[in-house]
Design a protein around this motif. Structure first.
Motif, PDB file in Angstrom:
ATOM      1  N   GLU A  68      32.164 -83.565 -15.523  1.00 11.95           N
ATOM      2  CA  GLU A  68      31.080 -84.544 -15.390  1.00 11.95           C
ATOM      3  C   GLU A  68      29.755 -83.807 -15.239  1.00 11.95           C
ATOM      4  N   ILE A  69      28.692 -84.498 -15.632  1.00 13.61           N
ATOM      5  CA  ILE A  69      27.359 -83.921 -15.430  1.00 13.61           C
ATOM      6  C   ILE A  69      26.862 -84.445 -14.083  1.00 13.61           C
ATOM      7  N   HIS A  70      26.444 -83.543 -13.210  1.00 12.29           N
ATOM      8  CA  HIS A  70      25.950 -83.935 -11.906  1.00 12.29           C
ATOM      9  C   HIS A  70      24.580 -83.345 -11.652  1.00 12.29           C
ATOM     10  N   GLU A  71      23.840 -84.067 -10.853  1.00 12.12           N
ATOM     11  CA  GLU A  71      22.523 -83.565 -10.474  1.00 12.12           C
ATOM     12  C   GLU A  71      22.395 -83.534  -8.960  1.00 12.12           C
ATOM     13  N   MET A  72      21.898 -82.396  -8.455  1.00  5.85           N
ATOM     14  CA  MET A  72      21.645 -82.279  -7.011  1.00  5.85           C
ATOM     15  C   MET A  72      20.155 -82.524  -6.805  1.00  5.85           C
ATOM     16  N   LYS A  73      19.863 -83.285  -5.790  1.00  3.50           N
ATOM     17  CA  LYS A  73      18.445 -83.508  -5.479  1.00  3.50           C
ATOM     18  C   LYS A  73      18.283 -83.442  -3.979  1.00  3.50           C
ATOM     19  N   THR A  74      17.215 -82.806  -3.517  1.00  5.03           N
ATOM     20  CA  THR A  74      16.984 -82.784  -2.079  1.00  5.03           C
ATOM     21  C   THR A  74      15.925 -83.830  -1.771  1.00  5.03           C
ATOM     22  N   VAL A  75      16.313 -84.806  -0.975  1.00  6.86           N
ATOM     23  CA  VAL A  75      15.419 -85.905  -0.623  1.00  6.86           C
ATOM     24  C   VAL A  75      15.241 -85.880   0.898  1.00  6.86           C
ATOM     25  N   SER A  76      14.041 -85.574   1.333  1.00 14.96           N
ATOM     26  CA  SER A  76      13.754 -85.478   2.773  1.00 14.96           C
ATOM     27  C   SER A  76      14.742 -84.568   3.484  1.00 14.96           C
ATOM     28  N   GLY A  77      15.008 -83.424   2.902  1.00 11.93           N
ATOM     29  CA  GLY A  77      15.890 -82.438   3.540  1.00 11.93           C
ATOM     30  C   GLY A  77      17.370 -82.721   3.364  1.00 11.93           C
ATOM     31  N   VAL A  78      17.713 -83.847   2.757  1.00 16.10           N
ATOM     32  CA  VAL A  78      19.120 -84.177   2.554  1.00 16.10           C
ATOM     33  C   VAL A  78      19.484 -83.912   1.105  1.00 16.10           C
ATOM     34  N   MET A  79      20.552 -83.136   0.915  1.00 15.11           N
ATOM     35  CA  MET A  79      20.965 -82.829  -0.446  1.00 15.11           C
ATOM     36  C   MET A  79      21.909 -83.913  -0.956  1.00 15.11           C
ATOM     37  N   LYS A  80      21.538 -84.499  -2.070  1.00 17.43           N
ATOM     38  CA  LYS A  80      22.359 -85.557  -2.660  1.00 17.43           C
ATOM     39  C   LYS A  80      22.865 -85.111  -4.015  1.00 17.43           C
ATOM     40  N   MET A  81      24.066 -85.540  -4.343  1.00 20.24           N
ATOM     41  CA  MET A  81      24.634 -85.201  -5.640  1.00 20.24           C
ATOM     42  C   MET A  81      25.016 -86.497  -6.343  1.00 20.24           C
ATOM     43  N   ARG A  82      24.555 -86.656  -7.564  1.00 24.13           N
ATOM     44  CA  ARG A  82      24.855 -87.882  -8.298  1.00 24.13           C
ATOM     45  C   ARG A  82      25.320 -87.556  -9.704  1.00 24.13           C
ATOM     46  N   MET A  83      26.280 -88.384 -10.168  1.00 25.83           N
ATOM     47  CA  MET A  83      26.762 -88.215 -11.526  1.00 25.83           C
ATOM     48  C   MET A  83      25.692 -88.734 -12.483  1.00 25.83           C
ATOM     49  N   VAL A  84      25.562 -88.037 -13.582  1.00 29.23           N
ATOM     50  CA  VAL A  84      24.537 -88.394 -14.559  1.00 29.23           C
ATOM     51  C   VAL A  84      25.227 -88.695 -15.888  1.00 29.23           C
ATOM     52  N   ASP A  85      24.851 -89.809 -16.530  1.00 32.02           N
ATOM     53  CA  ASP A  85      25.528 -90.192 -17.770  1.00 32.02           C
ATOM     54  C   ASP A  85      25.040 -89.438 -18.986  1.00 32.02           C
ATOM     55  N   ARG A  86      23.788 -89.073 -18.980  1.00 31.62           N
ATOM     56  CA  ARG A  86      23.222 -88.413 -20.137  1.00 31.62           C
ATOM     57  C   ARG A  86      22.173 -87.409 -19.705  1.00 31.62           C
ATOM     58  N   LEU A  87      22.125 -86.349 -20.440  1.00 34.50           N
ATOM     59  CA  LEU A  87      21.175 -85.288 -20.156  1.00 34.50           C
ATOM     60  C   LEU A  87      20.326 -85.069 -21.404  1.00 34.50           C
ATOM     61  N   ASP A  88      19.070 -85.500 -21.320  1.00 31.11           N
ATOM     62  CA  ASP A  88      18.164 -85.317 -22.466  1.00 31.11           C
ATOM     63  C   ASP A  88      17.581 -83.919 -22.456  1.00 31.11           C
ATOM     64  N   VAL A  89      17.660 -83.272 -23.598  1.00 26.37           N
ATOM     65  CA  VAL A  89      16.964 -81.996 -23.760  1.00 26.37           C
ATOM     66  C   VAL A  89      15.832 -82.273 -24.744  1.00 26.37           C
ATOM     67  N   PRO A  90      14.596 -82.388 -24.262  1.00 23.63           N
ATOM     68  CA  PRO A  90      13.493 -82.768 -25.147  1.00 23.63           C
ATOM     69  C   PRO A  90      13.275 -81.753 -26.266  1.00 23.63           C
ATOM     70  N   ALA A  91      12.565 -82.208 -27.304  1.00 21.04           N
ATOM     71  CA  ALA A  91      12.283 -81.347 -28.451  1.00 21.04           C
ATOM     72  C   ALA A  91      11.583 -80.083 -28.001  1.00 21.04           C
ATOM     73  N   LYS A  92      11.964 -79.000 -28.589  1.00 19.93           N
ATOM     74  CA  LYS A  92      11.351 -77.694 -28.348  1.00 19.93           C
ATOM     75  C   LYS A  92      11.277 -77.351 -26.858  1.00 19.93           C
ATOM     76  N   SER A  93      12.292 -77.679 -26.119  1.00 16.25           N
ATOM     77  CA  SER A  93      12.262 -77.289 -24.713  1.00 16.25           C
ATOM     78  C   SER A  93      13.634 -76.910 -24.184  1.00 16.25           C
ATOM     79  N   THR A  94      13.620 -76.544 -22.911  1.00 18.88           N
ATOM     80  CA  THR A  94      14.806 -75.970 -22.274  1.00 18.88           C
ATOM     81  C   THR A  94      15.157 -76.738 -21.021  1.00 18.88           C
ATOM     82  N   VAL A  95      16.431 -76.950 -20.798  1.00 20.05           N
ATOM     83  CA  VAL A  95      16.893 -77.558 -19.549  1.00 20.05           C
ATOM     84  C   VAL A  95      17.829 -76.565 -18.884  1.00 20.05           C
ATOM     85  N   LYS A  96      17.591 -76.321 -17.604  1.00 23.82           N
ATOM     86  CA  LYS A  96      18.427 -75.349 -16.903  1.00 23.82           C
ATOM     87  C   LYS A  96      19.420 -76.051 -15.990  1.00 23.82           C
TER      88      LYS A  96
END
Lengths: 144, 206
Positions: A68-96
């Protein structure tokens, strides 16, 4: 005869075109999982050199039952992990995909993975294309 | 030939005084420096007074934080299904232990699980054994016990069902706490702290 050759040539060209994936992947790695837990994360840098957005809509691997694709985000010091349905990689750019951010979660690993092994992960792109990536297993945290 | 007599330098009275004076100055400087050192370690503020708490360790036995008093302790909250933040934290802590060396073995690292349903003592035991460089222990308990400890450390967690095949994910604060010999929290590290800084604080605490 000429027609046959033309057909073969065209087929070869289209095969080559299909084999040439639209995305390029750099520095992929999978964190060596803790044997107590059959779950781990895969990271990589995805580069889209084309003029159109390319979207990753999923992934699979023989090394895990589910990826699964997951994203970690820190919100007010709390680390959250959420499943992501789609990951857009915009034209001429990079996603890490990197620790603390996006990653591919490999769930219910099918075997033991150790530093030095490698796994095959297949990225599914919107539009039907798939892209195979060979990903080495690493124990240490990668320093950037 | 007469062996040249060994000249015994008989210090003059003045020289003796000067020598005593020099020694006295050195002694004073030494005392001053020692005093400074003591001051800098005492000057470490207590960030949190957590007192004692009771949880269950990875052998299934009752664990009291007070049992570690007299030595510094590292502690953080996490869960074993965490694929990213927790392994990263443990890997940083492992690195810090290696940087400090043998002395670091006096410091226990406590991994307190906020996922009581899935992180049972045998699971924690196996999970912690992976981090061979670190004298670490996994702790669990009832939800009430864990909640009490989380509150003491001003931490936070929330279990969510996000529809992942992995099962529930746990949102949690990612902080590494260092407790001094008295059991008070004196240093807080976060997810971005490099192992060198952790190692430096560990050396200071020892």
């Amino acid at each position: 005869m000429r027609h046959a050759l033309l057909i073969v040539a065209l087929t070869m060209t289209s095969l080559v075109a299909a084999a040439e994936s639209t995305l390029t992947i750099e520095e992929p790695w999978v964190r060596e999982p803790n044997p107590a837990r059959p779950v781990t994360a895969a990271y990589m840098t995805i580069n889209n050199p084309t003029d159109d957005v390319v979207t990753v809509i999923g992934a699979s691997s023989t090394a895990a039952e589910v990826v699964e694709i997951h994203e970690m985000k820190t919100v007010s010091g709390v680390m959250k992990m959420r499943m992501v349905d789609r990951l857009d990689v915009p034209a001429k750019s990079t996603v890490k995909l990197e620790p603390g951010g996006l990653h591919l979660m490999m769930i219910r690993l099918t075997g033991t993975l150790k530093d030095g092994d490698s796994v095959e992960i297949e990225l599914k792109l919107e539009g039907g294309e798939t892209m195979a990536v060979t990903v080495p297993v690493k124990k240490a945290e990668v320093h950037h | 030939m007469k062996a040249s007599a060994v000249r015994v330098a008989r210090p003059s009275a003045e020289r003796v005084h000067r020598l005593h004076f020099t020694i006295a100055v050195f002694v004073l400087i030494a005392i001053a420096l020692a005093g400074c050192n003591e001051q800098s370690s005492e000057a470490r503020q207590t960030l949190l007074k957590v007192g004692d708490f009771t949880l269950i360790d990875d052998d299934g036995k009752e664990f009291h934080l007070a049992s570690l008093q007299g030595k510094p302790t590292l502690l953080f909250f996490g869960y074993t299904h965490c694929p990213d933040a927790c392994p990263m934290m443990m890997s940083k802590v492992s690195r810090a232990y290696r940087m400090v060396g043998e002395d670091a073995q006096q410091i226990t690292t406590l991994f307190v699980s906020v996922d009581v349903d899935r992180d049972t003592p045998p699971v924690l035991k196996e999970y912690m054994s992976y981090f061979s460089a670190v004298p670490a222990r996994g702790l669990t308990g009832t939800k009430e016990q864990i909640d009490e400890v989380v509150k003491k450390f001003a931490a936070y967690y929330e279990i969510n069902d996000t529809g992942s095949a992995m099962g529930p994910t746990v949102d949690h604060t990612v902080r590494l706490y260092m407790l001094d010999r008295k059991g008070d929290v004196v240093v807080l590290f976060d997810a971005s702290t490099p192992p060198e800084v952790i190692a430096k604080e560990m050396r200071k605490a020892l």
